[in-house]
Design a protein around this motif. Structure first.
Motif, PDB file in Angstrom:
ATOM      1  N   MET A   1      25.651  32.285  38.174  1.00 38.44           N
ATOM      2  CA  MET A   1      26.036  32.360  36.764  1.00 38.44           C
ATOM      3  C   MET A   1      25.589  31.110  36.013  1.00 38.44           C
ATOM      4  SD  MET A   1      27.302  35.244  36.072  1.00 38.44           S
ATOM      5  CE  MET A   1      28.317  35.169  34.598  1.00 38.44           C
TER       6      MET A   1
ATOM      7  N   ASN B   1      40.564  26.624  35.459  1.00 36.36           N
ATOM      8  CA  ASN B   1      39.907  27.827  34.925  1.00 36.36           C
ATOM      9  C   ASN B   1      40.912  28.938  34.642  1.00 36.36           C
ATOM     10  OD1 ASN B   1      40.465  28.719  37.469  1.00 36.36           O
ATOM     11  ND2 ASN B   1      38.398  29.444  37.925  1.00 36.36           N
TER      12      ASN B   1
ATOM     13  N   LEU C   1      34.254  34.624  38.162  1.00 38.32           N
ATOM     14  CA  LEU C   1      32.837  34.818  37.842  1.00 38.32           C
ATOM     15  C   LEU C   1      32.646  35.285  36.407  1.00 38.32           C
ATOM     16  CD1 LEU C   1      31.662  36.541  41.129  1.00 38.32           C
ATOM     17  CD2 LEU C   1      30.802  34.381  40.222  1.00 38.32           C
TER      18      LEU C   1
ATOM     19  N   ARG D   1      26.759  32.651  45.031  1.00 40.44           N
ATOM     20  CA  ARG D   1      27.276  33.619  44.063  1.00 40.44           C
ATOM     21  C   ARG D   1      27.774  32.912  42.800  1.00 40.44           C
ATOM     22  NH1 ARG D   1      32.373  37.281  45.735  1.00 40.44           N
ATOM     23  NH2 ARG D   1      33.396  35.252  45.625  1.00 40.44           N
ATOM     24  N   ALA D   2      28.505  31.797  43.001  1.00 33.90           N
ATOM     25  CA  ALA D   2      29.018  31.063  41.848  1.00 33.90           C
ATOM     26  C   ALA D   2      27.866  30.439  41.058  1.00 33.90           C
ATOM     27  CB  ALA D   2      29.997  29.989  42.304  1.00 33.90           C
TER      28      ALA D   2
ATOM     29  N   LEU E   1      34.099  38.156  35.190  1.00 37.60           N
ATOM     30  CA  LEU E   1      34.324  39.587  35.009  1.00 37.60           C
ATOM     31  C   LEU E   1      35.684  39.798  34.346  1.00 37.60           C
ATOM     32  CD1 LEU E   1      32.164  39.577  37.434  1.00 37.60           C
ATOM     33  CD2 LEU E   1      32.992  41.890  37.834  1.00 37.60           C
TER      34      LEU E   1
ATOM     35  N   LEU F   1      43.146  30.423  36.298  1.00 37.42           N
ATOM     36  CA  LEU F   1      43.614  31.426  37.258  1.00 37.42           C
ATOM     37  C   LEU F   1      45.126  31.297  37.370  1.00 37.42           C
ATOM     38  CD1 LEU F   1      41.084  31.604  40.232  1.00 37.42           C
ATOM     39  CD2 LEU F   1      41.435  33.216  38.370  1.00 37.42           C
TER      40      LEU F   1
ATOM     41  N   ASP G   1      42.196  36.626  26.367  1.00 35.32           N
ATOM     42  CA  ASP G   1      41.539  37.104  27.587  1.00 35.32           C
ATOM     43  C   ASP G   1      40.022  37.130  27.471  1.00 35.32           C
ATOM     44  OD1 ASP G   1      43.524  37.451  29.423  1.00 35.32           O
ATOM     45  OD2 ASP G   1      43.000  39.557  29.823  1.00 35.32           O
TER      46      ASP G   1
ATOM     47  N   ARG H   1      34.900  31.352  31.614  1.00 38.73           N
ATOM     48  CA  ARG H   1      34.859  31.308  33.076  1.00 38.73           C
ATOM     49  C   ARG H   1      33.441  31.465  33.613  1.00 38.73           C
ATOM     50  NH1 ARG H   1      39.732  34.777  33.419  1.00 38.73           N
ATOM     51  NH2 ARG H   1      41.531  33.429  33.780  1.00 38.73           N
ATOM     52  N   GLU H   2      32.572  32.121  32.803  1.00 40.34           N
ATOM     53  CA  GLU H   2      31.177  32.235  33.224  1.00 40.34           C
ATOM     54  C   GLU H   2      30.582  30.860  33.504  1.00 40.34           C
ATOM     55  OE1 GLU H   2      28.715  34.320  30.463  1.00 40.34           O
ATOM     56  OE2 GLU H   2      30.299  35.749  29.969  1.00 40.34           O
TER      57      GLU H   2
ATOM     58  N   MET I   1      33.596  28.957  40.840  1.00 40.28           N
ATOM     59  CA  MET I   1      34.685  28.562  41.724  1.00 40.28           C
ATOM     60  C   MET I   1      34.407  29.059  43.132  1.00 40.28           C
ATOM     61  SD  MET I   1      38.738  28.806  41.120  1.00 40.28           S
ATOM     62  CE  MET I   1      39.840  27.727  41.997  1.00 40.28           C
TER      63      MET I   1
ATOM     64  N   MET J   1      36.601  45.277  34.296  1.00 41.97           N
ATOM     65  CA  MET J   1      35.417  45.257  35.171  1.00 41.97           C
ATOM     66  C   MET J   1      35.822  44.969  36.607  1.00 41.97           C
ATOM     67  SD  MET J   1      32.708  42.975  33.052  1.00 41.97           S
ATOM     68  CE  MET J   1      31.093  43.628  32.763  1.00 41.97           C
TER      69      MET J   1
ATOM     70  N   ASP K   1      37.285  34.973  29.571  1.00 42.22           N
ATOM     71  CA  ASP K   1      36.233  35.543  30.425  1.00 42.22           C
ATOM     72  C   ASP K   1      34.902  34.855  30.141  1.00 42.22           C
ATOM     73  OD1 ASP K   1      37.974  37.307  31.595  1.00 42.22           O
ATOM     74  OD2 ASP K   1      37.537  38.946  30.204  1.00 42.22           O
TER      75      ASP K   1
ATOM     76  N   LYS L   1      26.365  42.397  35.423  1.00 43.35           N
ATOM     77  CA  LYS L   1      27.451  43.050  34.685  1.00 43.35           C
ATOM     78  C   LYS L   1      27.943  42.203  33.512  1.00 43.35           C
ATOM     79  CE  LYS L   1      27.672  46.512  37.574  1.00 43.35           C
ATOM     80  NZ  LYS L   1      27.048  47.783  37.204  1.00 43.35           N
ATOM     81  N   VAL L   2      28.037  40.902  33.717  1.00 46.06           N
ATOM     82  CA  VAL L   2      28.619  40.060  32.673  1.00 46.06           C
ATOM     83  C   VAL L   2      27.562  39.573  31.693  1.00 46.06           C
ATOM     84  CG1 VAL L   2      29.948  37.970  32.211  1.00 46.06           C
ATOM     85  CG2 VAL L   2      30.450  39.343  34.244  1.00 46.06           C
TER      86      VAL L   2
ATOM     87  N   ALA M   1      27.739  39.568  39.006  1.00 53.35           N
ATOM     88  CA  ALA M   1      28.171  38.969  37.736  1.00 53.35           C
ATOM     89  C   ALA M   1      27.020  38.781  36.748  1.00 53.35           C
ATOM     90  CB  ALA M   1      28.894  37.655  37.992  1.00 53.35           C
TER      91      ALA M   1
ATOM     92  N   ARG N   1      43.229  25.452  40.006  1.00 53.18           N
ATOM     93  CA  ARG N   1      43.301  26.799  39.448  1.00 53.18           C
ATOM     94  C   ARG N   1      43.744  26.786  37.985  1.00 53.18           C
ATOM     95  NH1 ARG N   1      44.085  30.826  43.299  1.00 53.18           N
ATOM     96  NH2 ARG N   1      45.855  31.619  42.141  1.00 53.18           N
TER      97      ARG N   1
END
Lengths: 251, 496
Positions: free
Chosen positions: A162, A56, B404, A158-159, B406, A58, A78, A85-86, A90, B410, A82, A113-114, A110, A53
């Motif tokens: 990206m 990345n 991811l 999902r991961a 965000l 976290l 921040d 992290r794209e 994870m 968001m 972000d 939106k990202v 993601a 963790r």
């Protein structure tokens, strides 16, 4: 796989993490090259997940550096974080799918939106990834209706959506019923053979032995051994590692 | 918290000081020449705003005239004369008797006429005109008690009701020491209390007592035989220092007295509205159906206030919840103080404070004041509900979302809030249901919501229970409808 000569994808220098008075990570120095698969093993409470963790952010390291493609993540704000992290996917022990969204919405969220991908592109990618993890018929299901193994495969898809440069796996099969472990490991193995750079915290020794390029053995806040799986499993050097392997073989 | 207490003290001090300095003018009597701007201001705006509490027949009471509730009575005829002598239009504002003088001091009304006796105590905070009418005090009792109750002295050990803040209230308190005193805001409530044996008698001004006795079955008015405490009869109240208005009103009153208009014209006129109380046609006019427009208007206002407050309260609550959960110490401090303070003070006081307290600085109409107060109040409660909802979402959801790529906001918008909303939906529903009910408190500043309307119907029809029953049913329909609606949406949010 051969070690690349260029800068490592990930590099940690003197990484230290303290929770209150508890010194979880004391002094970690390692690197991960492009295309490498690292398996991080060790006794419970050794700090494996915390280490992952920290990669990345976290968890914010107490001191030391975490370099991703040469960039020190601990110095980023921040917004820059972000962005970084794209590129680092994870996968969590407890899947952490978004329960209020369908499988395909989970995957598309993601990228849309990202990254600002249009819906059609994101949908096409999501469908391709679902096929890759063998769940193309579950696109419109909600996570609650899936088995643990299926959920974890969606989480991997999902991961991947990206298009990350590194995948971090935090004990991806520990929360699964035994009969579902195989399907998840299979997906991960395929990923490894496609050349994905991966750092995997795991208790699956078979996976570590067969898939990893390198095994890191972690205990007491240090990486005690870093070796090829064959060397590590057959000729562990430290007493800590010998002790650990003996206990596993007993089980 | 200490800092906060200091801050609060400062605000209260400022408000009180404003209020006091507004009244610091010298005591004036009727011969003082006027040098103030009050009269010219009234003339400039072309209307005289009069505050009254229309539950006091024959002084002032409401009557359903062509489906509209009108304030009528002797005082209203006097007001008309005063206004027309000034050459301006008469505008009537209804409110609780207790709120009248506050409304006067805070500039919500230009004058107050409400069968109000001129007492030295009141004269400290307002200026009175000359007395226009003086009557004795009566007791309203049940006909069956006529033989046993002869004066207030017969009521030892029994309960006497009086309107809070009225002269009769003080008379009972000072003289009928052996009786229990029961104060209520509304005469109509007192009548109801008498009819349902909560009290044994009501101390009322004589004409009012007679009016109620005449219009209510089973009630009679008798002389109370209180000792005279030197009260001077009814007069019109003006803001302290409004000598120009006092002078103008005194001129009108002198004319009224010279022509004996009160006895020749005003009282008989008021009697005409009252006299029909027991006749058949009056009963038809007093049926609840005849007042349906009142209830509809009341429901409309209540729904409007509730709907606006739900929306504003929800947005404010979300903002406060996010502030409270934020790492920014200032935002967190503001949110915590706000929530604790608002939840720690009664909505009723908040409404009065916004209407009257802020009224010293900016003039906010009653309806807007009510909406602001209810919204601000609701925001604090909703904030806590939303905060609990956000906290209920597993930290893994945030981590997955952040991993991811965000951003923090968001993640809140797409991942946390939608899930939190589903979890807190039932609690939010409860919050909104109680908002509909609690919005009824706005009636104290004269907002024409359902409670206010049912008060008018009570006063108009001399029927105590029926309007309450109808009001209750209407509130239930609204709250039940809302909770069904919330259930419907809850069902649509479930993902299996």
């Amino acid at each position: 796989m051969n070690n690349e000569t260029a800068t490592p994808v990930l590099e940690v220098k003197h990484l230290k993490k303290v929770f209150g008075k508890n010194e979880v990570l004391k002094d970690i120095n390692e690197q991960v090259s492009n295309g490498q698969v690292i398996c991080l093993i060790g006794p419970s409470g050794a700090g494996k997940s915390t280490f992952l963790r920290c990669l990345n952010m976290l968890d914010q390291p107490t001191s030391g550096e975490v370099l991703f493609e040469g960039q020190d993540l601990t110095k980023l704000d921040d917004k820059q974080l972000d962005k970084t992290r794209e590129n680092m996917g994870m996968v969590f022990q407890s899947f952490n799918l978004f329960p209020h969204k369908t499988v395909i919405e989970n995957i598309k969220l993601a990228p849309v939106k990202v990254k600002g991908e249009d819906d059609a592109t994101a949908t096409a990618t999501a469908e391709k990834l679902l096929k890759q993890v063998g769940l193309e018929n579950k696109a419109d299901a909600f996570p609650a209706s899936l088995s643990g193994g299926q959920q974890q495969r969606v989480a991997i898809a999902r991961a991947l959506a990206m298009n990350p440069k590194v995948m971090l796996f935090d004990e991806p099969t520990s929360a699964l019923d035994p009969e579902m472990v195989g399907e998840v490991l299979k997906v991960m193995q395929d990923l490894a053979s496609e050349g994905m750079t991966m750092v995997v915290v795991t208790h699956e020794m078979g996976f570590a032995r067969n898939v990893a390029d390198k095994v890191w053995f972690m205990a007491d806040g240090y990486i005690q051994e870093s070796a090829e799986p064959k060397t590590f499993f057959e000729h562990p050097e430290t007493d800590r590692a010998k002790d650990f392997l003996a206990k596993i073989l007993e089980a | 918290m200490k800092k906060f207490a200091k801050w609060l003290f400062l605000v209260v001090t400022v408000v009180v000081t404003l209020g006091v300095t507004g009244n610091m003018n010298t005591k004036a009597d009727s011969n003082t020449p006027a040098t103030d701007q009050y009269l010219s201001k009234v003339k400039a705006k072309g209307e005289l705003v009069v505050g009254t509490s229309p539950d006091f027949p024959p002084y002032e009471f409401t009557k359903n005239i062509n489906g509209k509730s009108k304030v009528v009575g002797m005082d209203m005829e006097i007001s008309k004369k005063v206004a027309s002598d000034m050459g301006v239009k008469l505008v009537i504002r209804r409110m609780d008797f207790d709120s009248l003088l506050v409304a006067l001091q805070t500039g919500k009304v230009d004058m107050v006429i409400a069968g109000m006796s001129k007492t030295p105590k009141r004269a400290k905070s307002v200026d009175f005109s000359n007395v226009y009418y003086k009557a004795g005090e009566d007791l309203v009792i049940k006909k069956s008690d006529l033989k046993t109750i002869k004066s207030y002295k017969s009521l030892a050990g029994k309960a006497i009701g009086a309107q809070t803040g009225s002269i009769q209230y003080n008379l009972v308190k000072n003289q009928a020491t052996k009786s229990t005193l029961k104060g209520m805001d509304k005469d109509t409530d007192l009548i109801l209390a008498l009819q349902t044996n909560k009290i044994d008698a009501i101390a009322l001004d004589q004409p009012t007592a007679e009016a109620y006795a005449k219009n209510t079955d089973g009630l009679v008015a008798i002389n109370a035989h209180f000792k005279d405490e030197g009260e001077q009869g009814s007069a019109i109240a003006f803001p302290k220092g409004a000598q120009s208005l006092v002078n103008s009103a005194n001129k009108s009153i002198a004319e009224i007295k010279a022509k004996n208009l009160i006895h020749k014209q005003y009282l008989p006129n008021a009697g005409k509205y009252l006299a029909t109380g027991k006749s058949k046609s009056a009963k038809a006019a007093n049926s609840m159906w005849a007042y349906k427009d009142f209830f509809i208007a009341g429901v409309g206002y209540t729904l409007m206030i509730s709907a606006v407050s739900v929306v504003i309260g929800f947005l404010l609550g979300t903002l406060l919840a996010l502030m409270r959960l934020s790492k920014n110490k200032i935002a967190n401090g503001i949110s915590v103080s706000y929530i604790e303070f608002v939840r720690g003070t009664p909505l009723m006081v908040q409404i009065l404070f916004i209407y009257f307290g802020l009224g010293l600085v900016v003039n906010i109409p009653a309806l807007l004041s009510g909406i602001i107060a209810v919204s601000l109040n609701s925001g604090a409660y909703v904030a806590e509900v939303i905060r609990s909802g956000i906290s209920s979402i597993a930290v893994g959801q945030t981590e997955a979302s952040r991993s991811l790529g965000l951003s923090r906001s968001m993640t809140m918008r797409f991942i946390i809030l939608p899930q939190a909303m589903k979890n807190i939906w039932p609690a939010l529903g409860n919050e909104f249901v109680s908002l509909i009910k609690e919005s009824s408190i706005v009636s104290i500043i004269g907002v024409k919501d359902l409670i206010y309307q049912s008060r008018i119907v009570q006063a108009d029809t001399y029927r105590g229970v029926m309007p309450l029953l109808i009001t209750m049913i209407l509130y239930f329909i609204m709250t039940f409808g809302l909770s069904r609606l919330m259930k419907f949406f809850e069902g649509r949010m479930t993902h299996e």
